[in-house]
Scaffold this active site. Sequence first.
Site, PDB file in Angstrom:
ATOM      1  CG  ASP A 172      -0.297  -0.143   2.689  1.00 19.40           C
ATOM      2  OD1 ASP A 172       0.881  -0.598   2.555  1.00 19.40           O
ATOM      3  OD2 ASP A 172      -0.947   0.017   3.501  1.00 19.40           O
ATOM      4  CG  ASP A 218       6.117   6.004   6.741  1.00 23.69           C
ATOM      5  OD1 ASP A 218       6.547   6.882   6.381  1.00 23.69           O
ATOM      6  OD2 ASP A 218       5.565   5.848   7.672  1.00 23.69           O
ATOM      7  CG  ASP A 264      -4.975   0.712   9.568  1.00 24.83           C
ATOM      8  OD1 ASP A 264      -4.088   0.577   8.990  1.00 24.83           O
ATOM      9  OD2 ASP A 264      -4.903   0.642  10.834  1.00 24.83           O
TER      10      ASP A 264
HETATM   11  P1  IMP Z   1       7.048   1.563   6.347  1.00 22.62           P
HETATM   12  O1  IMP Z   1       7.894   0.182   7.253  1.00 22.62           O
HETATM   13  O2  IMP Z   1       7.434   2.358   7.581  1.00 22.62           O
HETATM   14  O3  IMP Z   1       7.557   1.806   5.114  1.00 22.62           O
HETATM   15  O4  IMP Z   1       5.843   1.085   6.737  1.00 22.62           O
HETATM   16  C1  IMP Z   1       5.059   0.105   5.986  1.00 22.62           C
HETATM   17  C2  IMP Z   1       3.695  -0.035   6.596  1.00 22.62           C
HETATM   18  O5  IMP Z   1       3.254   0.849   7.306  1.00 22.62           O
HETATM   19  C3  IMP Z   1       2.543   0.348   5.102  1.00 22.62           C
HETATM   20  O6  IMP Z   1       2.680  -1.201   4.556  1.00 22.62           O
HETATM   21  C4  IMP Z   1       1.464   0.676   6.025  1.00 22.62           C
HETATM   22  O7  IMP Z   1       0.553  -0.620   6.127  1.00 22.62           O
HETATM   23  C5  IMP Z   1       1.851   1.197   7.055  1.00 22.62           C
HETATM   24  N1  IMP Z   1       1.801   2.942   6.837  1.00 22.62           N
HETATM   25  C6  IMP Z   1       2.812   3.592   6.858  1.00 22.62           C
HETATM   26  N2  IMP Z   1       2.543   4.864   6.438  1.00 22.62           N
HETATM   27  C7  IMP Z   1       1.134   4.823   6.657  1.00 22.62           C
HETATM   28  C8  IMP Z   1       0.171   5.869   6.607  1.00 22.62           C
HETATM   29  O8  IMP Z   1       0.304   7.152   6.430  1.00 22.62           O
HETATM   30  N3  IMP Z   1      -1.254   5.367   6.690  1.00 22.62           N
HETATM   31  C9  IMP Z   1      -1.513   4.023   6.913  1.00 22.62           C
HETATM   32  N4  IMP Z   1      -0.659   3.453   7.010  1.00 22.62           N
HETATM   33  C10 IMP Z   1       0.813   3.567   6.904  1.00 22.62           C
END
Ligand code: IMP
Length: 190
Positions: A107, A110, A166
């Site tokens: 999705d 981040d 979410d």
């Molecule tokens: P990362 O490991 O920080 O790249 O984040 C991965 C997961 O965090 C994503 O697959 C999302 O499920 C969740 N996530 C990151 N940013 C957001 C946001 O802005 N809204 C909702 N879920 C997020």
Amino acid sequence: MRKGLNWVYSIERTILSEKDIQARVQAIAQQIDLDYQDEEYPIILICILKGAFVFCADLIRCLNIPFEVHFMDVSSYNDGTQSSGVVKIEKDISVNITDRRVIIIEDIVDTGLTLAYLKEFLDGRHPRSLAICTLLDKPEARQAEVQVDYSGFQIGNEFVVGYGLDFAQQLRGLPGISILKPEVYQEDEE
Ligand code: IMP
């Protein structure tokens, strides 16, 4: 238990409409169709639960090439808006991906910690290729380097909800991508 969030009071503004998203999803599907057009075997799509399920459902209905869809449930967030940095595989895929062409459907990227971990984890199973397809990308928030092969939209470093994403397991059903009012998550920090 957290009280139900009414989207009318929780959303600050919508940054991507359903129409914007559908157009981009179609364009990504066309690119994937083109890139994998000569494959003898179906490509393996791995939908990362839970956030990517809406994106994946729309994407597969635009694809013309042969594919299989498999699901992996991964958690990296607690109950709020900050990455815990710890990636946990809640449910693994059961298909053997050795020598197969694989695309991870995510999705949002981040911090990149989830995908960096997943990529290494799945690479260990020796797929023939392993690409990353994400609907959203927040480049400013990156902590781990990840090469994204297909990306829908780059967005700023703000917490977004809707279209599968979410806040505390709620608001996934909003048709577009919206920014949450700060007071909604600030309540957590009080
Ligand atoms: P990362 O490991 O920080 O790249 O984040 C991965 C997961 O965090 C994503 O697959 C999302 O499920 C969740 N996530 C990151 N940013 C957001 C946001 O802005 N809204 C909702 N879920 C997020």
